[in-house]
Design a protein around this motif. Structure first.
Motif, mmCIF file in Angstrom:
data_model
loop_
_atom_site.group_PDB
_atom_site.id
_atom_site.type_symbol
_atom_site.label_atom_id
_atom_site.label_comp_id
_atom_site.label_asym_id
_atom_site.label_seq_id
_atom_site.Cartn_x
_atom_site.Cartn_y
_atom_site.Cartn_z
ATOM 1 N N PRO A 107 0.794 -1.303 -0.015
ATOM 2 C CA PRO A 107 -0.126 -0.012 0.015
ATOM 3 C C PRO A 107 0.798 1.235 -0.010
ATOM 4 O O PRO A 107 0.220 2.359 -0.527
ATOM 5 N N GLU A 108 2.077 1.267 0.601
ATOM 6 C CA GLU A 108 2.960 2.259 0.634
ATOM 7 C C GLU A 108 3.248 2.953 -0.790
ATOM 8 O O GLU A 108 3.895 3.975 -0.960
ATOM 9 N N LEU A 109 3.305 1.905 -1.807
ATOM 10 C CA LEU A 109 3.515 2.238 -3.283
ATOM 11 C C LEU A 109 2.513 2.829 -3.984
ATOM 12 O O LEU A 109 2.688 3.356 -5.093
ATOM 13 N N VAL A 110 1.270 2.947 -3.613
ATOM 14 C CA VAL A 110 0.054 3.176 -4.443
ATOM 15 C C VAL A 110 -0.581 4.302 -3.979
ATOM 16 O O VAL A 110 -1.428 4.449 -2.834
ATOM 17 N N LYS A 111 -0.600 5.494 -4.804
ATOM 18 C CA LYS A 111 -1.385 6.529 -4.131
ATOM 19 C C LYS A 111 -2.779 6.679 -4.710
ATOM 20 O O LYS A 111 -3.549 7.105 -3.886
ATOM 21 N N SER A 112 -2.920 6.271 -5.944
ATOM 22 C CA SER A 112 -4.316 6.020 -6.264
ATOM 23 C C SER A 112 -4.108 4.706 -7.161
ATOM 24 O O SER A 112 -3.200 4.315 -7.637
ATOM 25 N N LEU A 113 -5.227 4.136 -7.507
ATOM 26 C CA LEU A 113 -5.567 2.612 -8.203
ATOM 27 C C LEU A 113 -6.629 2.959 -9.132
ATOM 28 O O LEU A 113 -7.653 3.213 -8.921
ATOM 29 N N SER A 114 -6.247 2.524 -10.599
ATOM 30 C CA SER A 114 -7.160 2.575 -11.421
ATOM 31 C C SER A 114 -7.353 1.054 -12.136
ATOM 32 O O SER A 114 -6.518 0.565 -12.561
ATOM 33 N N LEU A 115 -8.606 0.650 -11.973
ATOM 34 C CA LEU A 115 -9.063 -0.556 -12.284
ATOM 35 C C LEU A 115 -10.061 -0.716 -13.563
ATOM 36 O O LEU A 115 -11.208 -0.404 -13.114
ATOM 37 N N HIS A 116 -9.458 -1.089 -14.680
ATOM 38 C CA HIS A 116 -10.433 -1.092 -15.673
ATOM 39 C C HIS A 116 -10.702 -2.482 -16.260
ATOM 40 O O HIS A 116 -9.701 -3.246 -16.387
ATOM 41 N N SER A 117 -11.950 -2.830 -16.503
ATOM 42 C CA SER A 117 -12.481 -3.963 -16.816
ATOM 43 C C SER A 117 -11.592 -5.264 -15.955
ATOM 44 O O SER A 117 -11.025 -6.028 -16.338
ATOM 45 N N ALA A 118 -11.878 -5.110 -14.702
ATOM 46 C CA ALA A 118 -11.448 -5.770 -13.640
ATOM 47 C C ALA A 118 -12.375 -6.665 -13.053
ATOM 48 O O ALA A 118 -13.730 -6.744 -13.263
ATOM 49 N N TRP A 119 -11.808 -7.730 -12.233
ATOM 50 C CA TRP A 119 -12.499 -8.919 -11.831
ATOM 51 C C TRP A 119 -11.969 -9.315 -10.541
ATOM 52 O O TRP A 119 -10.549 -9.109 -10.280
ATOM 53 N N ASP A 120 -12.731 -9.472 -9.752
ATOM 54 C CA ASP A 120 -12.088 -10.182 -8.104
ATOM 55 C C ASP A 120 -11.532 -11.265 -8.410
ATOM 56 O O ASP A 120 -10.539 -11.654 -7.679
ATOM 57 N N LYS A 121 -12.434 -12.234 -9.159
ATOM 58 C CA LYS A 121 -11.893 -13.888 -9.042
ATOM 59 C C LYS A 121 -12.517 -14.277 -10.241
ATOM 60 O O LYS A 121 -13.690 -14.119 -10.503
ATOM 61 N N THR A 122 -11.625 -15.043 -10.903
ATOM 62 C CA THR A 122 -12.173 -15.784 -12.189
ATOM 63 C C THR A 122 -13.078 -16.698 -12.075
ATOM 64 O O THR A 122 -13.125 -17.681 -11.073
ATOM 65 N N ASP A 123 -14.322 -16.608 -12.923
ATOM 66 C CA ASP A 123 -15.294 -17.485 -12.695
ATOM 67 C C ASP A 123 -15.683 -18.203 -13.946
ATOM 68 O O ASP A 123 -14.724 -18.231 -14.710
#
Length: 266
Positions: A107-123
């Motif tokens: 977390p110390e490396l990430v100022k903001s996070l941009s997740l595009h076309s993302a998924w939590d777990k492969t279904d």
């Protein structure tokens, strides 16, 4: 383009722009140039570090099992080797999966996070599609042609194919001009997609997070929006109504304007 040794491999990258650091993580099979339409705008405000992931572009393609967590460890080691401090982290699809692991573990490396076309777990549905891509790549003995024949139809809407065939052709020629991985490296990298499951660590993400989807995406559809927005504490959600899996190509101006607005707020 510069390279660094990080996490036991050579990582290729490109730097453009000035301002706060931004790390752009490519999607499946792609090299760092895949975000050319975004970096053209982002580099006006940020120092953009566009990276080739393990198994693609000009980075190393070692044997072994690839996971999205391993790819995130690669990016963390890359940032340390390249002297990048806290950065805005951006990824589409596989790049987003890598980014969420990076933000959870580092977390110390990430100022903001941009997740595009993302998924939590492969279904099961996503698994079938990616396994089909593996079959096509092996049958054609070409990752390049697999991307154009197999992946493009999921990334772009039928309406775009019909209205702007010359644009689709230009995207295909762009893919053909890039250093594409051999089939065996693609199988390893796509294996990371098949195995992806970040559900145990999503709650560890502290950075403000933008999550976007294309309304007509069936690969990573809005079925994944709920699990991500519920698990990650500080999120914003955008749905691009006329796009499929690749709003970065289908609606370049709209995508860039709305994502830049998020980045500049943070």
């Amino acid at each position: 383009m510069p390279t660094v040794q990080a996490n036991g491999i050579e990582i290729n990258y490109e730097v453009q722009g000035e301002g706060e650091p931004m790390v752009l993580i490519p999607y499946l099979a792609a090299d760092q140039a895949c975000y050319a339409f975004q970096v053209a705008d982002y580099a006006k405000y940020f120092t953009c570090f566009s990276v080739d992931l393990r198994g693609a572009g000009l980075s190393s393609k070692p044997d072994g099992v690839y996971t999205t967590e391993l790819l995130a460890d690669d990016i963390a080691a890359f940032m340390q080797a390249a002297g990048i401090g806290r950065a805005h982290v951006f990824g589409v699809s596989l790049g987003a999966s890598t980014g969420m692991w990076l933000a959870a573990k580092h977390p110390e490396l990430v100022k903001s996070l941009s997740l595009h076309s993302a998924w939590d777990k492969t279904d099961p549905f996503l698994r079938v599609i990616v396994e089909d891509w593996q079959i096509i790549a092996q049958a054609l003995a070409s990752v390049t042609e697999m991307v154009i024949q197999g992946i493009f139809p999921f990334c772009l809407t039928p309406e775009l194919y019909a209205a702007r065939p010359e644009y689709v052709d230009s995207l295909a020629e762009f893919v053909r001009s890039r250093p594409m991985p051999p089939v065996d490296a693609f199988i390893r990298q796509s294996g990371a997609v098949l195995a992806h499951d970040a559900t145990p660590v999503l709650g560890l993400i502290q950075a403000p997070t933008l999550i976007t989807y294309g309304r007509h995406d069936i690969v990573t559809s809005t079925r994944f929006a709920g699990p991500l927005t519920e698990a990650i504490a500080n999120t914003e959600l955008i749905v691009f109504e006329d796009c499929a899996h690749a709003a970065i190509y289908e609606n370049v101006d709209g995508f860039n304007q709305q994502t830049l607005a998020f980045l500049q707020r943070h």
